[in-house]
Design an enzyme around this catalytic site. Structure first.
Site, PDB file in Angstrom:
ATOM      1  N   LYS A 115       0.828  -1.212   0.000  1.00  0.00           N
ATOM      2  CA  LYS A 115       0.000   0.000   0.000  1.00  0.00           C
ATOM      3  C   LYS A 115       0.858   1.255   0.000  1.00  0.00           C
ATOM      4  O   LYS A 115       0.476   2.263  -0.593  1.00  0.00           O
ATOM      5  CB  LYS A 115      -0.951   0.000   1.199  1.00  0.00           C
ATOM      6  CG  LYS A 115      -2.097  -0.984   1.037  1.00  0.00           C
ATOM      7  CD  LYS A 115      -3.225  -0.700   2.003  1.00  0.00           C
ATOM      8  CE  LYS A 115      -4.348  -1.699   1.824  1.00  0.00           C
ATOM      9  NZ  LYS A 115      -5.350  -1.602   2.903  1.00  0.00           N
ATOM     10  N   LYS A 197      -6.779 -13.389  -8.978  1.00  0.00           N
ATOM     11  CA  LYS A 197      -7.945 -13.407  -8.108  1.00  0.00           C
ATOM     12  C   LYS A 197      -9.011 -12.415  -8.606  1.00  0.00           C
ATOM     13  O   LYS A 197      -8.655 -11.349  -9.124  1.00  0.00           O
ATOM     14  CB  LYS A 197      -7.440 -12.966  -6.722  1.00  0.00           C
ATOM     15  CG  LYS A 197      -8.377 -13.147  -5.589  1.00  0.00           C
ATOM     16  CD  LYS A 197      -7.653 -12.845  -4.276  1.00  0.00           C
ATOM     17  CE  LYS A 197      -8.525 -11.952  -3.427  1.00  0.00           C
ATOM     18  NZ  LYS A 197      -7.965 -11.589  -2.147  1.00  0.00           N
ATOM     19  N   LYS A 200     -12.090  -6.478  -6.426  1.00  0.00           N
ATOM     20  CA  LYS A 200     -12.967  -5.322  -6.579  1.00  0.00           C
ATOM     21  C   LYS A 200     -12.237  -4.148  -7.204  1.00  0.00           C
ATOM     22  O   LYS A 200     -12.854  -3.195  -7.631  1.00  0.00           O
ATOM     23  CB  LYS A 200     -13.656  -4.950  -5.261  1.00  0.00           C
ATOM     24  CG  LYS A 200     -12.770  -4.776  -4.056  1.00  0.00           C
ATOM     25  CD  LYS A 200     -13.638  -4.549  -2.798  1.00  0.00           C
ATOM     26  CE  LYS A 200     -12.765  -4.512  -1.552  1.00  0.00           C
ATOM     27  NZ  LYS A 200     -13.526  -4.300  -0.328  1.00  0.00           N
TER      28      LYS A 200
END
Ligand code: TRP
Length: 334
Positions: A115, A197, A200
């Site tokens: 991040k 995967k 979103k």
């Protein structure tokens, strides 16, 4: 009111639109687990502000997620469904646990590194101590089990380390939580690239089924799903696209992959893709309708939010007061 004695805690962030992967991999299992454990399912809005959020959007998404929990089948009387920010004990315990967590431990967290690289202009202290807040979430409720995905295992490990460290100093204050690794917690891959995967945050909207997608969109996305060359419905690693669709079909219908193969014996991909689209749409539609009804019933949902925050707080304060006493904070005068 609450069933069973073992405590279970889990949470999701209200950022992005949840996908079928989040539903089949997590939410759907939470419903099953709620028969077995006393469960807290939290909307972790405090974690969300470690990256910049639009305030109105965050508030809306938090409510959408909380109502989605209920719409997906989590009974808000049996389970405790609430916003993290409504129970100040989370932030209070997080502060205390910060003082029992080492910089070096946090520096090793892969999610922090990822991040920080992604949000290089905003590497704030909250992003760094994110796992400590997560530890507070879990430890406040003396949680025995925590269903988490692989990406959160490192955070669960540090939670255990912090709890053990604290217990070694002050006696048995915290239950040491275990990860709950589901039996089938289906792992759903991208419809456009089955090696990734379903996410979103995928830029390609066709790669993910969003829980908000309508029937036509769902069916269209499955029709366009990347498949393989064999043109038969067989569950195998050399057909990753079809394997993923079989996994989805199995997870939704409860049929074993071998039975799905048998059901579609001699039929092509086209038929199968349509069938997968239909079972998924059939599953999501009532959830979407229930959620819409909840969002329209402000008084009812507000009532749930209030009572559930109170139920959570009651449990949280038991732990927090014990911790405060152990570390030497002055007693409260009543
Ligand atoms: N960090 C988790 C995630 O992004 C969400 C989360 C916050 C959580 N607190 C938690 C999950 C406690 C399990 C238990 O997926």
């Amino acid at each position: 009111m609450l069933n069973g004695n073992k405590m279970l805690f889990s949470g999701m962030q209200a950022t992005g639109t949840l996908t079928l992967g989040n539903y089949l991999g997590a939410l759907n299992n939470w419903v099953t687990l709620s028969d077995e454990y006393t469960c807290l399912y939290c909307v972790v809005d405090e974690h969300s502000i470690t990256v910049r959020q639009d305030p109105a959007e965050l508030r809306k998404r938090a409510r959408n997620l909380l109502t989605l929990y209920i719409a997906a089948g989590l009974d808000p009387e049996k389970n405790i469904i609430y916003y993290q920010s409504h129970v100040p004990a989370h932030a209070e315990l997080a502060w205390i646990l910060n003082c029992f967590t080492y910089m070096g431990e946090l520096q090793r967290m892969t999610q922090f590194k990822d991040k920080a690289a992604k949000h290089a202009d905003n590497i704030n202290a909250g992003l760094f101590t994110y796992p400590v807040l997560m530890a507070a979430d879990i430890l406040l409720y003396q949680s025995d089990v925590v269903p988490v995905g692989q990406d959160q295992m490192q955070h669960l490990e540090i939670t255990r380390d912090i709890a053990l460290r604290f217990n070694n100093l002050y006696g048995d204050v915290f239950t040491i939580p275990e990860a709950y690794i589901g039996k089938v917690g289906a792992k759903i891959q991208s419809l456009q690239d089955p090696s990734k995967k379903m996410s979103k945050s995928d830029e390609n909207a066709n790669a993910s089924i969003y829980l908000t997608d309508d029937r036509d969109t769902i069916i269209r996305k499955f029709k366009r799903a990347v498949t393989d060359l064999e043109a038969c419905v067989r569950y195998s690693d050399d057909q990753p696209g079809i394997k993923n669709l079989i996994t989805i079909y199995s997870a939704v219908t409860g049929k074993a992959p071998a039975d799905v193969e048998a059901e579609f014996e001699g039929r092509g991909y086209g038929d199968f893709k349509l069938a997968v689209g239909e079972v998924v749409a059939d599953r999501l539609q009532p959830i979407q309708e229930k959620q819409a009804a909840l969002l329209a019933d402000k008084a009812y949902v507000d009532g749930i939010i209030k009572t559930n925050a109170e139920r959570a707080e009651y449990l949280a304060l038991k732990t927090l007061r014990k911790v405060q006493k152990k570390i030497g904070f002055p007693e409260r005068i009543r």
